[in-house]
Design an enzyme around this catalytic site. Sequence first.
Site, short mmCIF file in Angstrom:
data_model
loop_
_atom_site.label_atom_id
_atom_site.label_comp_id
_atom_site.label_asym_id
_atom_site.label_seq_id
_atom_site.Cartn_x
_atom_site.Cartn_y
_atom_site.Cartn_z
N ASP A 1 38.12 10.85 16.51
CA ASP A 1 37.59 10.67 17.87
C ASP A 1 38.62 10.17 18.87
O ASP A 1 38.29 9.46 19.81
CB ASP A 1 36.37 9.72 17.84
CG ASP A 1 35.36 10.17 16.82
OD1 ASP A 1 35.09 11.38 16.77
OD2 ASP A 1 34.85 9.33 16.05
N LYS B 1 41.39 14.59 20.15
CA LYS B 1 42.22 15.71 19.69
C LYS B 1 41.71 17.03 20.24
O LYS B 1 42.49 17.92 20.57
CB LYS B 1 42.17 15.85 18.15
CG LYS B 1 42.76 14.71 17.40
CD LYS B 1 42.57 14.91 15.90
CE LYS B 1 41.12 14.87 15.46
NZ LYS B 1 40.44 13.59 15.66
N GLY C 1 33.67 16.57 14.91
CA GLY C 1 32.97 16.96 16.14
C GLY C 1 33.97 16.96 17.27
O GLY C 1 34.52 15.93 17.61
N HIS C 2 34.24 18.14 17.80
CA HIS C 2 35.22 18.23 18.88
C HIS C 2 34.51 18.54 20.19
O HIS C 2 33.87 19.57 20.33
CB HIS C 2 36.27 19.30 18.56
CG HIS C 2 37.17 18.89 17.42
ND1 HIS C 2 38.06 19.73 16.83
CD2 HIS C 2 37.30 17.70 16.79
CE1 HIS C 2 38.71 19.07 15.88
NE2 HIS C 2 38.26 17.84 15.83
N GLN D 1 39.34 14.48 11.97
CA GLN D 1 39.37 13.07 11.61
C GLN D 1 40.68 12.45 12.10
O GLN D 1 41.27 12.97 13.03
CB GLN D 1 39.16 12.86 10.10
CG GLN D 1 37.75 13.17 9.63
CD GLN D 1 37.52 14.63 9.32
OE1 GLN D 1 38.31 15.26 8.63
NE2 GLN D 1 36.44 15.18 9.82
P1 IMP Z 1 32.72 12.10 5.60
O1 IMP Z 1 33.98 12.72 6.11
O2 IMP Z 1 31.49 12.71 6.19
O3 IMP Z 1 32.69 12.03 4.12
O4 IMP Z 1 32.71 10.58 6.11
C1 IMP Z 1 33.64 9.62 5.65
C2 IMP Z 1 34.05 8.68 6.77
O5 IMP Z 1 34.80 9.41 7.73
C3 IMP Z 1 32.89 8.05 7.53
O6 IMP Z 1 33.29 6.74 7.94
C4 IMP Z 1 32.74 8.97 8.74
O7 IMP Z 1 32.14 8.33 9.83
C5 IMP Z 1 34.19 9.29 9.01
N1 IMP Z 1 34.37 10.56 9.71
C6 IMP Z 1 34.33 11.82 9.20
N2 IMP Z 1 34.55 12.73 10.14
C7 IMP Z 1 34.78 12.05 11.28
C8 IMP Z 1 35.13 12.45 12.62
O8 IMP Z 1 35.28 13.63 12.95
N3 IMP Z 1 35.28 11.45 13.51
C9 IMP Z 1 35.15 10.14 13.19
N4 IMP Z 1 34.85 9.72 11.96
C10 IMP Z 1 34.67 10.67 11.01
MG MG Z 2 35.17 13.64 16.69
#
Ligand code: IMP
Ligand code: MG
Length: 328
Positions: free
Chosen positions: A16, A19, A45-46, A175
Amino acid sequence: METSIVDVVIGMQYGDEGKGKIANQMAMSGEYDYVFRFNGGGNAGHTIYLNDEKIVTHLVPCGILHGIPSVIGNGCVINTQKLFEEIEYLKGFGFDTSLLKIADNAHIITRDHIDEDSKDTKIGTTRTGNGPCYRDKIARTGIRAKDVPELEPFLVDMYSLIHSQPKKFLAEGAQGYWLDIDFGDYPYVTSSNTGVGAVLNNGFNYKQVRNVVGVIKCYSTYVGAKGYQKDDTRFEQLREIGQEYGATTGRPRQIDWLDLDEVNQACKMNGVDFLIVNKMDVLRQVDKAWNLYEDQMILNCQDEKSFMDRIANYLDPSIDIEFQGQLH
Ligand code: IMP
Ligand code: MG
């Protein structure tokens, strides 16, 4: 140009960082033949604003918004139902989704993966099935894109795509570096590598990486199960002004000041050439908020200028820093 090259956009915090916005700006330069995603899946989520329209993508690379062929690389994991929904959503805006390609060896998220991930309470995942899917990939029990008949029209082989003819690629990270499975705060991490190494594992060789663009916000956010935010009303203000709610899950993001050690390490580990510092306009709206951590100590900067100088002085001087959302 005898070989393909790739420029890479990576988050240097916990995701977040903005990017999506930066990759989108770069894609608009007209320089790239392909935009691709190299890690993650629908957990990302972009959010992109294009002609005053808010567009949220999860899996499809931003090249599709600019008529650039785009690839979901083999480092990604795909929920086919969500993918087709996203394709329909983008078609609704008039984008040409026939430009989308999928690595034939990317892995597929199944109903079981989602059901399992939906029970998570320990990590605070996005419940999109990512972790279980990557686990099955590593355990050699997974299903790949080439095993799914509906994906047949989209399939590409990453070797031919990258190495048959020289092309310019933009790699759009998902991420952030501190959610990396190896270098993040395990187990509060995502299930993929999020740094520049992950780009190579999609079929590029190390000589093909041209520029690495790191992206940060001028404060930190994290979303997940661990306690991260300290008690300070300024963080509540930052959340509202910066609209710090997950693009995928809507969850409130936890907030803290910018951590320069984190950013410095992430820059070194990824060979960052350019660093974008986002959301200066948000931090400016909160009183006494020009704060950052250096060596785990909070440093209160007097004003915006000294905050910016502090960042520049702390990081490797060869890194080109650009502040966005700044006063002009
Ligand atoms: P997962 O990737 O869904 O397994 O989540 C693992 C951790 O990564 C959690 O703390 C999520 O909130 C975080 N996370 C995964 N994708 C994103 C993203 O795109 N933005 C922010 N945090 C993310
Ligand atoms: Mg995001």
